[in-house]
Write a protein that holds these residues in place. Sequence first.
Motif: not given
Length: 104
Positions: A84-101
Amino acid sequence: MENIGTFKVLICRHGNLRNSCKVKVETIDGSAVEGEDYQALDEVLTFEPKETEKEIGITIVDDNQWEPDEEFFLKLTMLQGHGNGEVKLGRTSIMEITILNDDG
């Protein structure tokens, strides 16, 4: 680590918790490739009123081939018409995930 199996991510909500809201969660390739390095995720999470956390799991593919560490991304998108327009995403909406070999 590449041999983790399922990597768990906690999605948290805070602030105004009166309404339900829906958030799309999807993976995006980086140097890691869907199907080869991890299993794609594309789903909608529904937070009910007063619900603050959802846990998702991303399956990491464990192979026996040496390769450099690789990354991919987890993206959150607020679905239109939910919250209803009252909910927004925070500043972090993309997360980088690193797969360690872990292969020698």
